[in-house]
Scaffold this motif. Sequence first.
Motif: not given
Length: 394
Positions: A175, A180, A183, A199
């Motif tokens: 990420a 974002t 993700v 992540v």
Amino acid sequence: MSQAKLEQDAVAIVATMDTKQPEVSCVADIIRASGRGVVLVDVGTSSVAATRSADPAALLADIGRRARNSVNALLAEGRISAIIGIAGGKGSGVFGEVIADLPFGFPKLLVSSARPALLAELAGKSDLLLYPTLVDLFGVNGFTRRILANAAHAIAAMHHKPLSQARRKIVAITAFGVTTPAVNQCVRLLSEKDIEAIVFPANGSGGRKMEALIEAGEFDAVLDLTTTELADDLLGGTASAGPDRLTAASCRGIPQLIAPGAVDMVNFGIVSSVPERFSKRELYSHTPYTTLMRTTPEESFEIGRRTGLKLAAAKGAACVLWPSEGVSDYDRDGGVFYDPEANAAWLSGLRSTLPPSVVVQEMPCHINDPAFAAAAVGWILQNIEKEVVSHENV
């Protein structure tokens, strides 16, 4: 507590016993008083006096290897469940080598007077807890005793507990701030299928840690959404994860989905830190401390070419998902880095080296559109299920 229990739940103390004996004794006494056993691992040069005439760097490397093997053996025997180092500069470097093979989550604490730059380097390689002393370690006094006592009590309370074999499936995801939304959507979709998402920030350190954990067998699949670290590696940015980025999943043969998230940018520090050769380039101040540089079509082609070469070594299922409408929040119609030509060059570079065995799927959307995340997670789910069926048929 029985002696047998102490021998199976001990804390390893790594230190140069020829210079840190008082500090080691202080920490060992507190750990034992807490009900834990102690195993001492001496990394002092006096322990290998026969090779004292060797090159200092080679000598330290030899000491580190020996201690690393000793600690690995202690772990394999089930004797230790935590480790603490007490060191200055050289000892801290050796401690980094000693813990290199220990699994993620194994308690590792370093009490150190080393320079901050070295501690930062160590922190980027492991899930290491750092306790800077701020003063040098020359025996136990009123100041250092407080530091050593806190560290000893902390490590005495930590225990390594290996993951259950019946754990949930785990997917690693990369990420960046500019990816974002994608993700977040991927994490949510995976969670709905009872799959855990871990992540990693694609900031150099994050990529290196992810590759190391993939190699250690921690993940069932990789959703490498944000491969921006390859751009930094090519052009000398601050978020490079080194030449081994995008290699571990291929070696282990686990399913991996690759996307060109944030390959439109290279990271530098404050504006004045941007190398002179890039002073005329398209720059954007992401924050007062982060300056981004847009990658050119030629650079994007090379990043794509390198991506294809790395994926050519994949032993398992691999797929590339390419978003035609942009690869980051800044790369969209009207955005500061919008450049369809550069993005198309990445795809051309990829195809120039990618073998037919790796599927390339072009998506007519932006990387942060929900449809992109849905397609990425759909592929991951399908191929994790294939892995399960494959293993059941073995």
